[in-house]
Design an enzyme around this catalytic site. Structure first.
Site, PDB file in Angstrom:
ATOM      1  N   GLU A  64      -5.107  -8.637   0.586  1.00 23.70           N
ATOM      2  CA  GLU A  64      -5.730  -8.333   1.889  1.00 23.70           C
ATOM      3  C   GLU A  64      -7.199  -8.038   1.645  1.00 23.70           C
ATOM      4  O   GLU A  64      -7.550  -7.327   0.700  1.00 23.70           O
ATOM      5  CB  GLU A  64      -5.132  -7.078   2.556  1.00 23.70           C
ATOM      6  CG  GLU A  64      -3.818  -7.260   3.233  1.00 23.70           C
ATOM      7  CD  GLU A  64      -3.309  -5.983   3.926  1.00 23.70           C
ATOM      8  OE1 GLU A  64      -4.130  -5.194   4.450  1.00 23.70           O
ATOM      9  OE2 GLU A  64      -2.082  -5.780   3.923  1.00 23.70           O
ATOM     10  N   GLU A  71       0.817  -1.220   0.000  1.00 21.89           N
ATOM     11  CA  GLU A  71       0.000   0.000   0.000  1.00 21.89           C
ATOM     12  C   GLU A  71       0.850   1.269   0.000  1.00 21.89           C
ATOM     13  O   GLU A  71       0.721   2.105   0.919  1.00 21.89           O
ATOM     14  CB  GLU A  71      -0.955   0.014   1.200  1.00 21.89           C
ATOM     15  CG  GLU A  71      -1.912  -1.155   1.234  1.00 21.89           C
ATOM     16  CD  GLU A  71      -3.039  -0.989   2.240  1.00 21.89           C
ATOM     17  OE1 GLU A  71      -3.006  -0.029   3.034  1.00 21.89           O
ATOM     18  OE2 GLU A  71      -3.957  -1.828   2.235  1.00 21.89           O
TER      19      GLU A  71
END
Ligand code: BG6
Length: 465
Positions: free
Chosen positions: A365, A168
Protein backbone atom coordinates in the site's frame (compact mmCIF):
# COMPACT_ATOMS: atom_id res chain seq x y z
CA UNK A 1 17.21 15.77 -19.54
CA UNK A 2 14.82 12.92 -18.95
CA UNK A 3 15.57 9.73 -17.07
CA UNK A 4 13.90 6.32 -17.32
CA UNK A 5 12.55 4.74 -14.13
CA UNK A 6 12.31 1.06 -15.05
CA UNK A 7 11.06 -2.11 -13.40
CA UNK A 8 11.20 -5.81 -14.27
CA UNK A 9 8.85 -7.11 -16.99
CA UNK A 10 7.07 -9.35 -14.49
CA UNK A 11 6.74 -6.60 -11.85
CA UNK A 12 3.35 -6.44 -10.15
CA UNK A 13 1.38 -3.30 -10.87
CA UNK A 14 -1.65 -3.34 -8.69
CA UNK A 15 -3.64 -1.88 -5.86
CA UNK A 16 -4.95 -2.98 -2.50
CA UNK A 17 -8.41 -2.91 -1.04
CA UNK A 18 -10.12 -4.72 1.80
CA UNK A 19 -13.40 -6.57 2.17
CA UNK A 20 -14.85 -4.35 4.92
CA UNK A 21 -14.03 -1.17 3.01
CA UNK A 22 -15.35 -2.24 -0.39
CA UNK A 23 -18.00 -4.91 -0.25
CA UNK A 24 -20.79 -3.43 1.80
CA UNK A 25 -22.37 -5.38 4.63
CA UNK A 26 -24.85 -7.32 2.44
CA UNK A 27 -25.62 -10.90 3.51
CA UNK A 28 -23.05 -11.03 6.31
CA UNK A 29 -23.78 -13.50 9.12
CA UNK A 30 -21.91 -11.32 11.68
CA UNK A 31 -20.96 -7.72 12.27
CA UNK A 32 -17.29 -6.88 12.46
CA UNK A 33 -15.95 -4.34 14.94
CA UNK A 34 -16.20 -1.50 12.40
CA UNK A 35 -19.80 -2.36 11.46
CA UNK A 36 -20.69 -2.36 15.14
CA UNK A 37 -18.81 0.86 15.89
CA UNK A 38 -20.72 2.60 13.11
CA UNK A 39 -24.12 1.21 14.17
CA UNK A 40 -23.62 2.33 17.76
CA UNK A 41 -21.62 5.60 17.35
CA UNK A 42 -22.42 7.12 13.96
CA UNK A 43 -21.21 10.52 15.07
CA UNK A 44 -17.61 9.25 14.92
CA UNK A 45 -17.84 8.84 11.14
CA UNK A 46 -17.21 11.58 8.58
CA UNK A 47 -20.56 12.89 7.30
CA UNK A 48 -22.21 10.00 9.16
CA UNK A 49 -21.41 7.61 6.28
CA UNK A 50 -21.10 3.94 7.21
CA UNK A 51 -19.99 0.67 5.63
CA UNK A 52 -23.46 -0.66 4.61
CA UNK A 53 -23.10 -0.05 0.88
CA UNK A 54 -19.46 1.03 0.77
CA UNK A 55 -18.33 0.65 -2.85
CA UNK A 56 -20.76 -2.23 -3.40
CA UNK A 57 -18.03 -4.53 -4.67
CA UNK A 58 -20.21 -7.38 -3.38
CA UNK A 59 -22.55 -6.89 -6.32
CA UNK A 60 -20.23 -5.17 -8.78
CA UNK A 61 -17.04 -7.24 -8.57
CA UNK A 62 -17.29 -8.32 -12.21
CA UNK A 63 -17.31 -4.81 -13.68
CA UNK A 64 -14.82 -3.63 -11.05
CA UNK A 65 -12.23 -6.31 -11.78
CA UNK A 66 -12.61 -5.64 -15.50
CA UNK A 67 -12.15 -1.92 -14.91
CA UNK A 68 -9.08 -2.53 -12.74
CA UNK A 69 -7.65 -4.64 -15.53
CA UNK A 70 -8.36 -1.82 -18.00
CA UNK A 71 -6.06 0.55 -16.08
CA UNK A 72 -3.13 -1.84 -16.38
CA UNK A 73 -3.41 -3.63 -13.05
CA UNK A 74 -2.03 -7.16 -13.20
CA UNK A 75 -2.59 -7.89 -9.52
CA UNK A 76 -4.64 -6.82 -6.55
CA UNK A 77 -5.14 -7.57 -2.89
CA UNK A 78 -8.36 -7.86 -1.03
CA UNK A 79 -9.43 -9.69 2.12
CA UNK A 80 -11.82 -12.39 3.16
CA UNK A 81 -13.96 -11.09 5.99
CA UNK A 82 -14.03 -13.44 8.98
CA UNK A 83 -17.45 -12.01 9.76
CA UNK A 84 -18.67 -12.94 6.27
CA UNK A 85 -17.09 -16.33 5.59
CA UNK A 86 -17.70 -17.96 8.96
CA UNK A 87 -21.24 -18.75 10.09
CA UNK A 88 -20.26 -20.48 13.34
CA UNK A 89 -17.34 -18.61 14.88
CA UNK A 90 -16.56 -21.39 17.37
CA UNK A 91 -16.40 -24.27 14.88
CA UNK A 92 -15.33 -22.41 11.75
CA UNK A 93 -18.32 -23.65 9.74
CA UNK A 94 -18.69 -21.49 6.62
CA UNK A 95 -21.64 -19.53 5.33
CA UNK A 96 -22.84 -20.87 1.97
CA UNK A 97 -23.57 -17.49 0.38
CA UNK A 98 -20.13 -16.23 1.32
CA UNK A 99 -18.46 -19.34 -0.11
CA UNK A 100 -20.21 -18.75 -3.41
CA UNK A 101 -19.30 -15.06 -3.42
CA UNK A 102 -15.59 -15.64 -2.77
CA UNK A 103 -15.46 -18.44 -5.37
CA UNK A 104 -16.95 -16.03 -7.89
CA UNK A 105 -14.47 -13.27 -7.10
CA UNK A 106 -11.55 -15.69 -7.43
CA UNK A 107 -12.91 -17.01 -10.73
CA UNK A 108 -13.32 -13.48 -12.06
CA UNK A 109 -9.69 -12.69 -11.24
CA UNK A 110 -8.58 -15.82 -13.08
CA UNK A 111 -10.69 -14.86 -16.07
CA UNK A 112 -9.01 -11.47 -16.17
CA UNK A 113 -5.55 -12.90 -15.63
CA UNK A 114 -5.19 -10.91 -12.43
CA UNK A 115 -2.88 -12.12 -9.64
CA UNK A 116 -4.87 -12.16 -6.43
CA UNK A 117 -3.37 -11.68 -2.98
CA UNK A 118 -5.86 -12.75 -0.33
CA UNK A 119 -5.56 -11.33 3.15
CA UNK A 120 -7.27 -12.80 6.21
CA UNK A 121 -7.55 -9.91 8.65
CA UNK A 122 -7.93 -6.20 7.98
CA UNK A 123 -8.82 -4.71 11.41
CA UNK A 124 -12.14 -6.58 11.18
CA UNK A 125 -12.59 -8.94 14.11
CA UNK A 126 -16.18 -10.17 14.52
CA UNK A 127 -17.69 -8.02 17.27
CA UNK A 128 -18.93 -11.03 19.28
CA UNK A 129 -15.33 -12.10 19.80
CA UNK A 130 -14.37 -8.70 21.10
CA UNK A 131 -17.35 -8.50 23.44
CA UNK A 132 -17.21 -12.07 24.68
CA UNK A 133 -13.48 -12.76 24.93
CA UNK A 134 -11.73 -9.37 24.75
CA UNK A 135 -10.73 -9.82 21.10
CA UNK A 136 -7.00 -10.18 20.39
CA UNK A 137 -6.23 -10.12 24.12
CA UNK A 138 -7.49 -13.71 24.20
CA UNK A 139 -5.65 -16.83 23.11
CA UNK A 140 -9.00 -18.52 22.51
CA UNK A 141 -9.56 -15.92 19.79
CA UNK A 142 -6.15 -16.84 18.35
CA UNK A 143 -7.40 -20.42 18.02
CA UNK A 144 -10.70 -19.32 16.48
CA UNK A 145 -8.75 -17.32 13.91
CA UNK A 146 -6.81 -20.47 13.05
CA UNK A 147 -10.14 -22.27 12.51
CA UNK A 148 -11.30 -19.49 10.22
CA UNK A 149 -8.04 -19.73 8.26
CA UNK A 150 -8.39 -23.51 8.02
CA UNK A 151 -11.84 -23.13 6.51
CA UNK A 152 -10.52 -20.53 4.06
CA UNK A 153 -7.62 -22.78 3.03
CA UNK A 154 -9.87 -25.83 2.64
CA UNK A 155 -12.20 -23.86 0.41
CA UNK A 156 -9.84 -21.65 -1.58
CA UNK A 157 -6.29 -22.57 -0.51
CA UNK A 158 -5.13 -23.96 -3.80
CA UNK A 159 -7.09 -21.55 -5.98
CA UNK A 160 -5.08 -18.58 -4.74
CA UNK A 161 -1.31 -18.49 -4.89
CA UNK A 162 -0.61 -15.61 -2.51
CA UNK A 163 -2.04 -15.24 0.99
CA UNK A 164 -1.35 -12.86 3.84
CA UNK A 165 -2.33 -13.36 7.45
CA UNK A 166 -2.79 -9.77 8.67
CA UNK A 167 -2.88 -6.25 7.34
CA UNK A 168 -1.06 -3.71 9.54
CA UNK A 169 -1.43 -5.70 12.76
CA UNK A 170 0.22 -2.88 14.76
CA UNK A 171 -2.80 -0.68 14.07
CA UNK A 172 -4.97 -2.95 16.21
CA UNK A 173 -3.15 -2.29 19.53
CA UNK A 174 -2.00 1.20 18.54
CA UNK A 175 -5.30 2.62 17.34
CA UNK A 176 -7.58 0.61 19.62
CA UNK A 177 -5.63 0.43 22.91
CA UNK A 178 -2.94 3.15 22.93
CA UNK A 179 -4.24 6.16 20.99
CA UNK A 180 -7.98 5.55 21.00
CA UNK A 181 -8.87 6.37 17.41
CA UNK A 182 -10.36 2.98 16.51
CA UNK A 183 -12.94 1.04 18.50
CA UNK A 184 -12.71 0.07 21.41
CA UNK A 185 -11.10 3.55 21.62
CA UNK A 186 -8.95 2.84 24.68
CA UNK A 187 -5.95 4.99 25.58
CA UNK A 188 -2.60 4.11 27.16
CA UNK A 189 -3.53 0.47 27.72
CA UNK A 190 0.06 -0.62 27.25
CA UNK A 191 -0.21 -3.96 28.98
CA UNK A 192 -3.20 -5.01 26.89
CA UNK A 193 -1.51 -3.70 23.74
CA UNK A 194 1.58 -5.78 24.47
CA UNK A 195 -0.44 -8.99 24.87
CA UNK A 196 -2.27 -8.22 21.63
CA UNK A 197 1.04 -7.78 19.79
CA UNK A 198 2.17 -11.16 21.04
CA UNK A 199 -1.12 -12.91 20.33
CA UNK A 200 -1.32 -11.61 16.77
CA UNK A 201 2.24 -12.74 16.08
CA UNK A 202 1.26 -16.14 17.45
CA UNK A 203 -1.92 -16.25 15.35
CA UNK A 204 0.06 -15.37 12.23
CA UNK A 205 2.67 -18.08 12.88
CA UNK A 206 0.00 -20.71 13.59
CA UNK A 207 -1.78 -19.87 10.35
CA UNK A 208 1.50 -19.96 8.40
CA UNK A 209 2.21 -23.40 9.86
CA UNK A 210 -1.23 -24.64 8.85
CA UNK A 211 -0.97 -23.15 5.37
CA UNK A 212 2.33 -24.87 4.67
CA UNK A 213 0.76 -28.19 5.77
CA UNK A 214 -2.32 -27.73 3.60
CA UNK A 215 -1.35 -25.70 0.50
CA UNK A 216 1.42 -25.16 -2.00
CA UNK A 217 1.45 -21.40 -2.59
CA UNK A 218 3.06 -18.61 -0.62
CA UNK A 219 2.00 -16.88 2.55
CA UNK A 220 3.18 -13.60 4.05
CA UNK A 221 2.09 -10.68 6.18
CA UNK A 222 1.41 -7.01 5.41
CA UNK A 223 3.12 -4.59 7.79
CA UNK A 224 2.92 -0.83 8.02
CA UNK A 225 6.60 0.00 8.24
CA UNK A 226 6.98 3.52 9.48
CA UNK A 227 10.67 4.39 9.70
CA UNK A 228 11.39 6.34 12.88
CA UNK A 229 13.73 9.23 12.15
CA UNK A 230 15.36 11.02 15.10
CA UNK A 231 15.17 14.80 15.50
CA UNK A 232 18.97 14.93 15.81
CA UNK A 233 22.01 12.69 16.02
CA UNK A 234 22.26 13.19 19.80
CA UNK A 235 22.53 9.88 21.70
CA UNK A 236 19.18 10.60 23.39
CA UNK A 237 17.31 11.16 20.15
CA UNK A 238 19.06 8.25 18.44
CA UNK A 239 18.20 5.85 21.26
CA UNK A 240 14.64 7.08 21.22
CA UNK A 241 14.25 6.43 17.51
CA UNK A 242 15.74 2.94 17.90
CA UNK A 243 13.28 2.11 20.62
CA UNK A 244 10.33 3.46 18.64
CA UNK A 245 11.47 1.42 15.64
CA UNK A 246 11.78 -1.71 17.79
CA UNK A 247 8.34 -1.26 19.33
CA UNK A 248 6.26 -0.13 16.35
CA UNK A 249 8.03 -1.84 13.42
CA UNK A 250 10.26 -4.66 14.62
CA UNK A 251 7.71 -6.10 17.06
CA UNK A 252 6.06 -7.59 13.97
CA UNK A 253 8.85 -7.53 11.40
CA UNK A 254 11.38 -9.51 13.47
CA UNK A 255 9.07 -12.40 14.41
CA UNK A 256 7.67 -12.50 10.86
CA UNK A 257 11.09 -12.81 9.21
CA UNK A 258 13.46 -14.06 11.93
CA UNK A 259 11.00 -15.82 14.24
CA UNK A 260 12.06 -13.75 17.25
CA UNK A 261 10.96 -10.61 19.09
CA UNK A 262 13.45 -7.72 19.41
CA UNK A 263 15.60 -8.23 22.49
CA UNK A 264 15.44 -4.59 23.57
CA UNK A 265 11.63 -4.79 23.65
CA UNK A 266 11.69 -7.96 25.75
CA UNK A 267 14.17 -6.33 28.16
CA UNK A 268 12.13 -3.17 28.45
CA UNK A 269 8.85 -5.01 29.03
CA UNK A 270 10.48 -7.35 31.54
CA UNK A 271 11.98 -4.42 33.49
CA UNK A 272 8.53 -2.86 33.66
CA UNK A 273 6.79 -6.08 34.53
CA UNK A 274 4.50 -5.93 31.51
CA UNK A 275 5.91 -8.70 29.34
CA UNK A 276 3.31 -10.72 27.44
CA UNK A 277 2.28 -14.17 28.59
CA UNK A 278 3.92 -16.81 26.46
CA UNK A 279 4.75 -20.51 26.58
CA UNK A 280 7.84 -22.25 25.19
CA UNK A 281 5.65 -24.16 22.66
CA UNK A 282 4.14 -20.92 21.38
CA UNK A 283 7.55 -19.30 21.05
CA UNK A 284 8.71 -22.34 19.10
CA UNK A 285 5.72 -22.00 16.75
CA UNK A 286 6.64 -18.34 16.18
CA UNK A 287 10.27 -19.29 15.67
CA UNK A 288 9.60 -22.09 13.18
CA UNK A 289 6.90 -20.50 11.03
CA UNK A 290 8.11 -17.39 9.29
CA UNK A 291 6.79 -15.71 6.16
CA UNK A 292 7.53 -16.52 2.50
CA UNK A 293 7.20 -12.90 1.41
CA UNK A 294 6.55 -9.51 2.95
CA UNK A 295 4.06 -6.77 2.08
CA UNK A 296 5.01 -3.26 3.16
CA UNK A 297 2.46 -0.50 3.53
CA UNK A 298 4.17 2.85 3.50
CA UNK A 299 2.45 6.22 3.79
CA UNK A 300 4.57 8.46 5.99
CA UNK A 301 7.54 8.36 8.35
CA UNK A 302 7.51 8.85 12.10
CA UNK A 303 9.69 11.70 13.43
CA UNK A 304 10.62 11.40 17.05
CA UNK A 305 12.61 13.03 19.80
CA UNK A 306 13.59 12.06 23.33
CA UNK A 307 10.87 13.08 25.81
CA UNK A 308 11.15 16.60 27.09
CA UNK A 309 8.27 16.39 29.52
CA UNK A 310 7.19 13.43 31.57
CA UNK A 311 4.06 11.73 30.29
CA UNK A 312 1.24 12.24 32.73
CA UNK A 313 0.03 8.66 32.96
CA UNK A 314 0.20 5.99 35.66
CA UNK A 315 -0.12 3.10 33.26
CA UNK A 316 2.79 1.67 31.29
CA UNK A 317 2.72 2.82 27.68
CA UNK A 318 5.41 3.08 24.96
CA UNK A 319 4.62 6.77 24.63
CA UNK A 320 6.42 7.46 27.88
CA UNK A 321 9.73 6.99 26.01
CA UNK A 322 9.30 9.43 23.12
CA UNK A 323 7.52 12.45 21.72
CA UNK A 324 6.48 13.09 18.15
CA UNK A 325 8.81 15.62 16.54
CA UNK A 326 7.13 18.27 14.41
CA UNK A 327 9.94 18.82 11.92
CA UNK A 328 10.02 22.34 10.49
CA UNK A 329 9.63 22.49 6.71
CA UNK A 330 8.26 18.98 6.25
CA UNK A 331 5.93 18.35 3.30
CA UNK A 332 2.39 17.52 4.33
CA UNK A 333 -0.68 16.12 2.67
CA UNK A 334 -3.08 18.61 4.31
CA UNK A 335 -6.17 16.42 3.92
CA UNK A 336 -4.79 13.46 5.82
CA UNK A 337 -2.20 15.39 7.84
CA UNK A 338 0.52 12.91 6.93
CA UNK A 339 4.06 13.89 6.00
CA UNK A 340 5.11 13.13 2.42
CA UNK A 341 8.60 11.65 2.44
CA UNK A 342 9.30 9.34 -0.53
CA UNK A 343 12.95 8.75 0.49
CA UNK A 344 11.71 6.44 3.25
CA UNK A 345 10.84 3.83 0.62
CA UNK A 346 14.52 3.62 -0.31
CA UNK A 347 15.47 3.28 3.36
CA UNK A 348 12.92 0.50 3.83
CA UNK A 349 14.22 -1.32 0.73
CA UNK A 350 17.80 -1.21 2.00
CA UNK A 351 16.77 -2.21 5.53
CA UNK A 352 15.00 -5.31 4.18
CA UNK A 353 18.02 -6.16 2.03
CA UNK A 354 20.59 -5.69 4.78
CA UNK A 355 18.75 -6.85 7.89
CA UNK A 356 15.91 -9.13 6.77
CA UNK A 357 17.62 -11.73 4.54
CA UNK A 358 16.67 -9.73 1.45
CA UNK A 359 13.33 -11.51 1.62
CA UNK A 360 11.05 -11.12 -1.45
CA UNK A 361 8.77 -8.18 -0.75
CA UNK A 362 6.43 -5.72 -2.37
CA UNK A 363 4.91 -2.37 -1.58
CA UNK A 364 1.46 -3.51 -0.59
CA UNK A 365 0.00 0.00 0.00
CA UNK A 366 1.15 3.52 -0.81
CA UNK A 367 -1.18 6.35 -1.56
CA UNK A 368 -2.47 9.85 -1.13
CA UNK A 369 -5.94 10.60 0.19
CA UNK A 370 -7.40 13.88 -1.04
CA UNK A 371 -10.63 15.58 -0.02
CA UNK A 372 -12.92 17.35 -2.49
CA UNK A 373 -11.50 15.86 -5.70
CA UNK A 374 -14.65 16.90 -7.55
CA UNK A 375 -13.09 20.32 -8.07
CA UNK A 376 -10.50 18.69 -10.34
CA UNK A 377 -13.16 17.19 -12.63
CA UNK A 378 -13.01 18.56 -16.19
CA UNK A 379 -15.80 19.08 -18.75
CA UNK A 380 -15.43 15.46 -19.92
CA UNK A 381 -16.03 14.19 -16.41
CA UNK A 382 -12.45 13.19 -15.69
CA UNK A 383 -10.76 13.96 -12.37
CA UNK A 384 -7.32 15.39 -13.15
CA UNK A 385 -5.38 14.19 -10.13
CA UNK A 386 -1.89 15.22 -11.22
CA UNK A 387 -0.83 15.52 -7.56
CA UNK A 388 -1.42 11.76 -7.19
CA UNK A 389 0.63 10.96 -10.29
CA UNK A 390 3.49 13.10 -8.91
CA UNK A 391 3.19 11.37 -5.53
CA UNK A 392 3.46 7.92 -7.13
CA UNK A 393 6.31 8.95 -9.41
CA UNK A 394 8.37 10.21 -6.51
CA UNK A 395 7.79 7.05 -4.48
CA UNK A 396 8.49 4.75 -7.42
CA UNK A 397 11.69 6.64 -8.15
CA UNK A 398 12.91 5.84 -4.62
CA UNK A 399 11.76 2.24 -4.92
CA UNK A 400 13.69 1.79 -8.15
CA UNK A 401 16.84 3.13 -6.43
CA UNK A 402 16.46 0.46 -3.74
CA UNK A 403 15.89 -2.29 -6.31
CA UNK A 404 18.93 -1.19 -8.32
CA UNK A 405 20.99 -1.61 -5.16
CA UNK A 406 19.77 -5.18 -4.87
CA UNK A 407 16.60 -5.06 -2.77
CA UNK A 408 14.32 -7.94 -3.70
CA UNK A 409 11.11 -6.04 -4.39
CA UNK A 410 8.72 -7.64 -6.88
CA UNK A 411 5.77 -5.28 -7.03
CA UNK A 412 3.92 -2.11 -6.21
CA UNK A 413 0.35 -1.84 -4.99
CA UNK A 414 -1.25 1.50 -4.37
CA UNK A 415 -4.07 2.31 -2.01
CA UNK A 416 -6.40 2.00 -3.79
CA UNK A 417 -8.07 1.00 -7.07
CA UNK A 418 -11.57 2.44 -6.57
CA UNK A 419 -12.39 5.10 -3.96
CA UNK A 420 -13.41 3.21 -0.85
CA UNK A 421 -14.80 3.61 2.64
CA UNK A 422 -12.11 4.31 5.22
CA UNK A 423 -13.09 3.56 8.82
CA UNK A 424 -14.07 6.74 10.63
CA UNK A 425 -12.84 8.95 7.78
CA UNK A 426 -15.48 7.23 5.66
CA UNK A 427 -15.39 8.78 2.16
CA UNK A 428 -13.66 12.02 3.21
CA UNK A 429 -10.31 11.40 1.53
CA UNK A 430 -10.34 9.70 -1.86
CA UNK A 431 -7.43 7.44 -2.79
CA UNK A 432 -8.56 5.62 -5.94
CA UNK A 433 -7.42 5.49 -9.56
CA UNK A 434 -11.14 5.22 -10.18
CA UNK A 435 -13.50 7.80 -8.71
CA UNK A 436 -16.78 6.85 -7.08
CA UNK A 437 -19.98 8.87 -7.09
CA UNK A 438 -21.47 7.91 -3.76
CA UNK A 439 -25.07 8.57 -4.71
CA UNK A 440 -25.12 6.78 -8.06
CA UNK A 441 -22.20 4.35 -7.48
CA UNK A 442 -20.94 5.46 -10.90
CA UNK A 443 -17.24 4.81 -11.43
CA UNK A 444 -14.95 7.03 -13.56
CA UNK A 445 -11.30 6.50 -14.32
CA UNK A 446 -9.16 9.38 -13.09
CA UNK A 447 -6.13 10.75 -14.90
CA UNK A 448 -3.93 8.70 -12.53
CA UNK A 449 -5.71 5.52 -13.69
CA UNK A 450 -4.85 6.31 -17.31
CA UNK A 451 -1.29 7.06 -16.27
CA UNK A 452 -1.00 3.75 -14.36
CA UNK A 453 -1.91 1.85 -17.53
CA UNK A 454 1.02 3.41 -19.39
CA UNK A 455 3.37 2.67 -16.50
CA UNK A 456 2.29 -0.96 -16.40
CA UNK A 457 2.59 -1.33 -20.20
CA UNK A 458 6.02 0.33 -20.34
CA UNK A 459 7.29 -1.22 -17.07
CA UNK A 460 8.04 2.28 -15.84
CA UNK A 461 8.00 5.91 -16.87
CA UNK A 462 10.38 8.78 -17.52
CA UNK A 463 10.98 11.83 -15.36
CA UNK A 464 12.62 15.15 -16.01
CA UNK A 465 15.86 15.54 -14.10
C1 BG6 B 1 -3.98 1.77 5.69
C2 BG6 B 1 -5.06 0.72 5.80
O1 BG6 B 1 -3.53 2.05 6.97
O2 BG6 B 1 -4.30 3.01 5.21
C3 BG6 B 1 -6.31 1.01 5.00
O3 BG6 B 1 -4.58 -0.56 5.52
C4 BG6 B 1 -6.63 2.50 5.05
O4 BG6 B 1 -7.33 0.21 5.49
C5 BG6 B 1 -5.46 3.25 4.44
O5 BG6 B 1 -7.84 2.82 4.45
C6 BG6 B 1 -5.65 4.75 4.35
O6 BG6 B 1 -5.84 5.31 5.60
P1 BG6 B 1 -7.12 6.16 5.96
O7 BG6 B 1 -7.15 6.23 7.44
O8 BG6 B 1 -6.94 7.49 5.34
O9 BG6 B 1 -8.25 5.41 5.40
Amino acid sequence: MSKEVKFAEDFWWGAAMSGPQMEGTFDKPHENVMDYWYRTQKEDFFDGVGPEAATDFYHRYKEDIKMMKSIGMNSFRTSIQWSRLIKDLETGEPDEKAVEYYHNVIAECKKNNMILVMNLHHFDIPIELLKKYGGWESKHVVNLFVKFAKTAFELFGNEIEYWTTFNEPMVIPEAGYLCGFHYPKLVNKGEEAVQIIYNINLASAKVIELYHQMCNGKIGIVLNLTPAYPRSQSPEDLNTSKLVDAFYNRNFLDPAVHGEFPEEVIDLLTENNVLWESTPEELKTIHDNTIDFLGVNYYHPKRVKARETKLDCDLWTPEQYYEEYDMPGKRINPYRGWEIYPEAIYDIAINIKDNYNNIPWFISENGMGVEGEEKYRDENGKINDDYRIDFYKEHLFQLERGIKEGSNCFGYHTWTAIDCWSWNNAYKNRYGFIGLDLTTQKRTIKKSGEWYKTVSENHGFSIEE
